[in-house]
Every structure is written in structure tokens, then in C-alpha cells.
Write a protein that holds these residues in place. Sequence first.
Motif, PDB file in Angstrom:
ATOM      1  N   ALA A 173       0.820  -1.215   0.000  1.00 45.47           N
ATOM      2  CA  ALA A 173       0.000   0.000   0.000  1.00 45.47           C
ATOM      3  C   ALA A 173       0.856   1.269   0.000  1.00 45.47           C
ATOM      4  N   THR A 233      -0.183   4.408  -2.219  1.00 49.16           N
ATOM      5  CA  THR A 233      -1.392   5.206  -2.021  1.00 49.16           C
ATOM      6  C   THR A 233      -1.057   6.675  -1.774  1.00 49.16           C
ATOM      7  N   MET A 243      -6.710   9.697  -1.720  1.00 44.77           N
ATOM      8  CA  MET A 243      -7.523   8.476  -1.722  1.00 44.77           C
ATOM      9  C   MET A 243      -8.370   8.356  -0.464  1.00 44.77           C
ATOM     10  N   THR A 286      -9.776   7.321   2.866  1.00 49.34           N
ATOM     11  CA  THR A 286      -9.597   6.226   3.830  1.00 49.34           C
ATOM     12  C   THR A 286      -8.701   5.114   3.304  1.00 49.34           C
ATOM     13  N   LYS A 287      -8.454   5.076   2.006  1.00 49.25           N
ATOM     14  CA  LYS A 287      -7.583   4.032   1.439  1.00 49.25           C
ATOM     15  C   LYS A 287      -6.103   4.398   1.553  1.00 49.25           C
ATOM     16  N   TYR A 288      -5.825   5.621   1.926  1.00 49.91           N
ATOM     17  CA  TYR A 288      -4.424   6.057   2.049  1.00 49.91           C
ATOM     18  C   TYR A 288      -3.777   5.392   3.267  1.00 49.91           C
ATOM     19  N   ARG A 289      -2.519   4.947   3.067  1.00 44.14           N
ATOM     20  CA  ARG A 289      -1.761   4.331   4.148  1.00 44.14           C
ATOM     21  C   ARG A 289      -0.410   5.037   4.248  1.00 44.14           C
TER      22      ARG A 289
END
Length: 837
Positions: A760, A763, A767, A769-772
Motif C-alpha cells: 500500500a 497510495t 484516496m 480512507t484508502k491512504y496508508r
Amino acid sequence: MKNNHQLLIILSALLLVLPCRADEWIRINQLGYLPRSIKVAVFMSEEESIVENYTLVDAFTNETVQTFHAPRPTGKSGSMKATYRLDFSDFTTPGTYYLKAGKAISPHFPINPHVYNGTADFLLNYMRQQRCGYNPFLKDSCHVHDGYIVYHPTKTGQKIDVRGGWHDATDYLQYTTTSANAIYQMMFAYQENPESFGDAYDAAGLPGANGIPDIVDEIKWGLDWLNRMNPVPGELYNQIADDRDHAGMRLPNKDEVDYGYGPGNGRPVYYCSGEPQVRGKYRNATTGVASTAGKFASCFALGAEILKEYYPELAAEIGGKAAAAYQEGVKKPGACQTASVKSPYIYEEDNWVDDMELGAMELYRMTGDGNYLNQAMEYGRREPVTPWMGADSARHYQWYPFMNMGHYHLAKAGNQRLSREFIRNMRTGIERTYEKAVESPFLHGIPYIWCSNNLTTAMLTQCRLYRQLTGDNTYAEMEAALRDWLFGCNPWGTSMIVELPLYGDYPSQPHSSLLNAGVGNTTGGLVDGPVYRSIFESLRGVNMTGIPGTPGQDYERFQPDLMVYHDALHDYSTNEPTMDGTACLTYYLSAMQKEGMEQAGIRCDHNRYVNGGIVRTDPSKKQITLVFTAADKADGADAILRTLKKHGIQGGFFFTGEFYERYPDIVKRLLDDKHYVGSHSYGHLLYMPWENRDSLLVTRQEFEQDIRKSYETMRKAGIDYKDAPVFIPPYEYYNKEIAVWAKSMGLQIINFTPGTMSNADYTTPDMGTKYRSSRFIYDKIMEVEKKEGLNGHLLLIHFGTDDRRTDKFYNGYLDKMIKTLKRKGYTFVPVREAVGI
């Protein structure tokens, strides 16, 4: 309109009478070949053709790698006016190739040590599908009320619990005859080649490792049932249900056949009475119980050894029953045949000394009692050669099992005189078959009776065991021909195992209720195989009807004179998978995988696979492999290379064609530092839609073109495809079709081990909540390590990321992660070393 219609009729008629253009073909083993093995293809032509030489061509470069001369002419075969055997055994260089002879070009095929990896386990897919009781394929149960005793002198009509086991074939009958042989063959396969079997399913047959090899799970399933079929010493049962089962295709969990106990409410269980049994106008020719008793004894004795590590209580229970079962055979010598009611088709086994010989040998091996050895020797001398070997015909399962395993064990018993005698018996059966085989361009001397593929598998096993015992390679070419026959080197050019290989020609319409109902194919099942034309034409109800909307394949152009094979749903004589034939092939394929591992210098394949791709290396080793992918970005190059050099780590780098063209200097730096540099495809194609992994967005031709272009680009960078045999698919996204297409090209897919979220790192903040973040990824890796360890993990990090991500994992966190994991005792292993390829 009328005139045009008449013109079409005339043209159609002309097309029917005009001869088709004569053509030529090369038949190969579609799986491929081990480097150090016999490799012979067969050329065949519909016209007179003289072939003086043939060439082996590299499938990636289209360059001829070797020219061979003087192929062996083998004459006419059916409609083929010329055939030749094309021997290229001396060529041992791994790679992907095709053959050219005359006007014919073969399909491409790999030569490498890994072509048989996973094939024995693949057969177990069919065994799990055939489970009675709880069926993991359907995720439902069937035949839970079995059954009611028949033919017992005092217990007829009583209920007995005989749930479990496997359905014999497409019908739902269950026989001790075939089930016990299947159990024994799987036990022998595991005993001889334990390193060839993996653990991807649990005891119920559902996905998920349980710490027990999958073949042992299947053996246990069979032995549980066999134990129920022998509830107390001396009480043996031979069959559940009968041919009243043949009431049309339906799923097993929808079986409502009424045997007189109510629809779907239990089936008859036939007691081994030792006398002919009849329920209707058909009467079997039973003469005793020894054929069944010997099978119980051999399975229980060997099963006690196989299961003791995992199931000691069951092992002790069946071990205690083995001698009593054997004594029933001593008391009632003779064959115990199966029973039918409505039709004449039964298993007509009429030999039995082979079963008692094997039972005695396994009891001798279990107890060390020399009396059993002497009895095994006496039984073995009564049938030195299994009678079908060298015969032109036989009744259905007349001489069964099709190979005498007792002879092999007597030959290994440690007595030189005894060894010579029973090796001679094994050789005689092989020689009789060989004398017929030399008349065939495919070196195939099997009688084409019902289940001829089972005979092929039996002779294949006998040839290999004889060669191992003696070191005599006289029949090694026939052994290879029998093996290759099952994978496409036959008149029809088709594999005889459903979906093996998935990229090849295989039975797509096997006789199966699953297929008829549209719920799936009989994956891993060995089909019956070709039969004499006279048998096919005499059977009731057999026909060429295919799946609705899809005609059956009659292979009319390739049918030899005396036999036929069809790929049609309703040809139950040639295209029905059988449980016992499938189980019997586990030994040979596991032996081939073991041989390949030996050629590769690998002791065992401990990799974990998902859909044919390696997603984790040996989980017993505290090792990690770092892999990096890139499509068009290289901003991490300096930081990643500096960090790896600092820690003395060799990484695996997988790039698209665009990357190789954009960044040749970076590729050179990686090669100079001895890192693995491989393919991530050429065009970074999306192979499947994200919402449906089981479908495809590319054809096989498009996939192969892209891969060839990828490796052509890599070759310009100094990387030969043979030096880069593993690749990571674009988007790290693939399915089983993609994996087998890659395997057909000699490539192995690998992918990151799921769970750590290291992948991940691409990311970006937009993005949501998809960002890590890099901190999140680092913490997640350490969380997984603390909870379950990272043994064998393939950790994936992107070689470059979008400019919108300013928090680059390779800047600082990569170094921190390596330091921490090294302190925890992990070593970082290069990709090829880790996966063993």
C-alpha cells in the motif's frame, strides 16, 4: 431469394464432396518435460510424407536451437498415412520451445525441473469433489441415511452407518473394490514421495491449511469409511447402492432414488457373503470374499502406519482389524463381484490372489511375522503376471487392481532369490505390453477396453517401479510414452485429465452431473480413455450429445481404426472421470515432481500457492524476500539501492517494458549489483476486471504476445528469459488462468504475501480512507510479525510512487524495517533462492 437459396444448397453440397486439405500435426506432452528425461513427440500426416529432419525452436526468440536427423518412421496409423517418432531427449537446456517437422509446428512447451510441481495435489481436487457425506465442492451433505444391510444371514434389513467415502464416478455408487484400491494407491504415493504433497485444505476438504498434507486428509476420509464398512472383525461389506442409481443426472445432494426405504432415505449395503448375489435378472459370479478381504487387510495395515502420526487412535483401530480381515479371505477364497439389478454392467473382478498377496505383504511389513511373507509368496506364484498385460481384451475390471503391488513388495523383501523371481514377473508383464506397443507410433500397447486410461496408469507405475528396482532402462521409452499419452501425445492431441494443463486441450465435456447442472467441471479427474469401436457401439445409452448449446467433440479426423475417444457429455465409455483411476495416478505424478526437485537440487517445495502463484516461501524458515515493482516510475532507485547495499541484501525487481525503455541505466546498476531483474509484463495490462477475478480481459494470445515483448525488451538489456523465470503480474493481480498461461511459457508467477499492507506504499492522500502512511505500513508489518511471524514472506515495495505521495516508504522506513527484522532474527533471501526456481 429462391435462386440464391438453391445456389447455397449447391455450394454446400460441393463443399461436402470436396476433400479437405491434408494436414500434419506434432503431438507433445502438453505439461512439458523435465530436462533430464526421455522426450519424444509424434509427427503424423494425412498424406504420404517423408521427414528427414526436425528442429527444436526457442519460443521466445524463434531461433533454432538444435536440428535432429533421421526420425524414426512408424508407418500408417488410422487415417494418418505417415507417422514418425521425434526424439529430442538429448536436449536438456531449460526453456520454452516448439518443434518443427515437415509442415507441422507443435504447440510450445516448457523444459524445466518444475513442470510436474503440484500435479499430484491437483488430482485431489477431483477426490474432494467425489466425497460422499459432506461434500466440500457443493458445501452440502448427501446420502446421510446410509444404509440398510442386504445378504447378511442374520442382519439383513438392519440399519448400518456407512456414511462417507467417495462416489465411484458420475453415478453415486460406492464400492470397496475401487475405493480400497484408491486409498492404497494414495497411501503408497505419500509413503514414497511425501515431499511432493502440500497442505492447502483442511480435513473437511475446504480451503485452509491444517498442518496435515492434503493427501493424508483424503486418505483419512477414505479409511474412516472403510472402517465403517468393516464394523466388527469378520463382517465385511462390498457395495453401497446399485444400478437403480442410474436414474438420470442429478446432483448428489438432490438424490431422491428410492430403494424401498423411501426417496433418498438410505441405500442398500451389500454384505460380503461369498456367494453369487442377484436382485433382478442379473446374477454376478462371486466365488468368495478374498478379493475384498485382501483389500481391507492391505489398506488397514498400511493405513495404521500412514495415520499414526496424525490420527493415532484410528491408526490403532484399523491396525487391529487388518489380520481379521485377511483371515476372512483365507477362509473364503475367491472373488467378490459387485451386484446390479437393471443392467449387466458390474465390476467383473475374477482374480483374487493378488489382493491376498498384497494383504499378506502389508501384514508382514506391519508385524514382521514370516508366515505372512511365506503366504504372500505362495499367493504371488499363483498369478505371476496380471493377465490383462499383453492381452487384446478383457471383461470390465476382470483383472483388478490393474497392477500387482504385492510383486513390488516381494521384490524388495530382502531375499535375493525371491527378488529375482518377482522382478522377473514384473518384467514379463511389461515385456508383453511392450511387444504390442512397438506396433504403435505412440508406443502404447494397452488393450482399449473400458477404463483403458486406468490400465495405462497401472503399466506406467509398474514400469517406473521396475526401473527403480533394477536400474534397467529397457522400457524407459515406453514408460515415457505412456506418461505422455495421458497429457496429449496421443492421436487426439488431448490431455486425459480434466484441466491439466488448463492451458492445453483437455476434456471440457466429461460425463458429469456437475457439468450437466452447470455448477463446475470435474477438475483433476482422469477420464476413462479410448475404447474399442465395437465396445462403444454396443453400449446402452452412450452417444455424442454434448452440453446443451455446445456439441460434443468427436475427433473424427483423428480416430484410429479400431478405437474411439470423444469429448462429449454423454459418452460415458471414454469421457467419464473415475475416482480410482485418478487416485492411482497420484504415485506417478508425485514421483515425477520428486525427480524434478532432485534435478533442480531442491529437497522439497514448501512454497504456499494461491491460484497457481507463489505468495509465500517456506513458512518454517525465518526468511524474508524483498520484491519491488514498477511500471513507469523510478524515484526510489537511489534510496532503495543504497539501503540494500548497506544491508547486503539482494532484492527482486520486476519492471514493465516502458520502464526498461525509460531507465536502462538503472537496470544496469541493478544487474551490476547482482539483483534479480525480471518482468512485470510489457504493457502493464489489467488481466481481469477488479469486480470479477474469475473472468478475463485478455486472451491467451494477447497475454503471450505481451510477455514475449516484455522479454524481448529485457533481452536488449542483457537479461535472457531463462535467467528470469519468475515474474510478478501487473497490478499484482492474476487468476488461475493467467498462472497456467505463464507456466506454459516456463514462467512462475509470484506475488506479495497478503496481510502486511507493504504494497500500500503507492497510495496517495487524496484516496481518503484508502491512504496508508509509511508509519502505518511499518506498524502493520511489525504487528503481523508479532502476531504470526513473517516466515517466508514476500514483502512488496514499489520502486517509485506518485509525486502526490511525499511520504515515501523507501526514505527511512525501509532501512528501519530491515534493521528491526534483522534484530528479530530474520534473514533476507534472494527471490530465486527463496522460491527454489
